[in-house]
Design an enzyme around this catalytic site. Structure first.
Site, PDB file in Angstrom:
ATOM      1  N   ASP A  17       0.874  -1.158   0.000  1.00 40.16           N
ATOM      2  CA  ASP A  17       0.000   0.000   0.000  1.00 40.16           C
ATOM      3  C   ASP A  17       0.925   1.226   0.000  1.00 40.16           C
ATOM      4  OD1 ASP A  17      -2.362   1.573   0.295  1.00 40.16           O
ATOM      5  OD2 ASP A  17      -1.991   1.681   2.456  1.00 40.16           O
TER       6      ASP A  17
ATOM      7  N   ASP B 296       0.017   5.137   1.138  1.00 46.91           N
ATOM      8  CA  ASP B 296      -0.150   6.023   2.296  1.00 46.91           C
ATOM      9  C   ASP B 296      -0.227   5.218   3.588  1.00 46.91           C
ATOM     10  OD1 ASP B 296      -0.270   8.189   0.513  1.00 46.91           O
ATOM     11  OD2 ASP B 296      -2.441   7.985   0.300  1.00 46.91           O
TER      12      ASP B 296
END
Length: 187
Positions: A18, A20
């Site tokens: 991922d 953020d």
């Protein structure tokens, strides 16, 4: 919960990340709108260098609802990803692809936890085997994404320390990406 076979991880494995809250600091209740707001977590560039020595493919899969809502401009997102990739490569790391889900609705096939971005990565890189892949994220949605594809999952407690680390969707938990990278090299 599955046991990650650290001693078996080699260059036949793939890593999904991922963005953020994993690679860079997340903005609480907001989005990273431009490069000036993007800040790598400490140790991430070192971790990416270590990952490049281990994994055949390193893929970023990121929900970016701010694009779909018109709050973040596509050109700004592209610049963020170009600069992020350049920094990673300049520090000895690599990034094979970045998949973005700008979709607003949770039922979109591309929006995590739905598997669309992962399925596209597997189509683009046929050597990716979900059973030899690890998804690293900072939300249970990331963990479900990994599970939906048959991957191992690693939870980073960077932004949601309240998440139960014993949740069945989490195979391993670390405080940072660098801590996970170091664990890979302990076997």
């Amino acid at each position: 919960m599955m046991q990650i076979p650290y001693d078996k991880i080699d260059n036949s494995w793939s890593l999904f990340l991922d963005r953020d809250g994993v690679i860079n600091h997340e903005k609480k209740d907001d989005y990273i709108h431009h490069w000036g707001e993007f800040k790598f977590y400490d140790g991430v560039l070192d971790a990416m260098k270590e990952f490049a020595k281990t994994f055949s493919r390193i893929i970023v899969v990121t929900n970016q609802r701010g694009i779909g809502r018109g709050l973040t401009q596509p050109a700004d997102l592209n610049l963020i990803h170009q600069n992020m990739t350049k920094e990673i490569i300049n520090q000895g790391g690599k990034l094979d692809a970045i998949y973005v889900a700008p979709d607003i609705n949770n039922d979109s096939p591309n929006r995590k936890p739905n598997p669309g971005m992962g399925l596209q990565a597997i189509k683009d890189f046929p050597q990716i085997l979900p059973a030899k892949s690890i998804m690293v994220g900072n939300t249970l949605s990331d963990m479900e994404f990994g599970r939906n594809l048959g991957m191992f999952t690693v939870f980073l407690a960077t932004t949601r320390p309240e998440v139960d680390r014993k949740d069945a969707r989490i195979d391993a938990c670390f405080d940072s990406l660098l801590q996970f990278a170091r664990r890979l090299h302990l076997h």
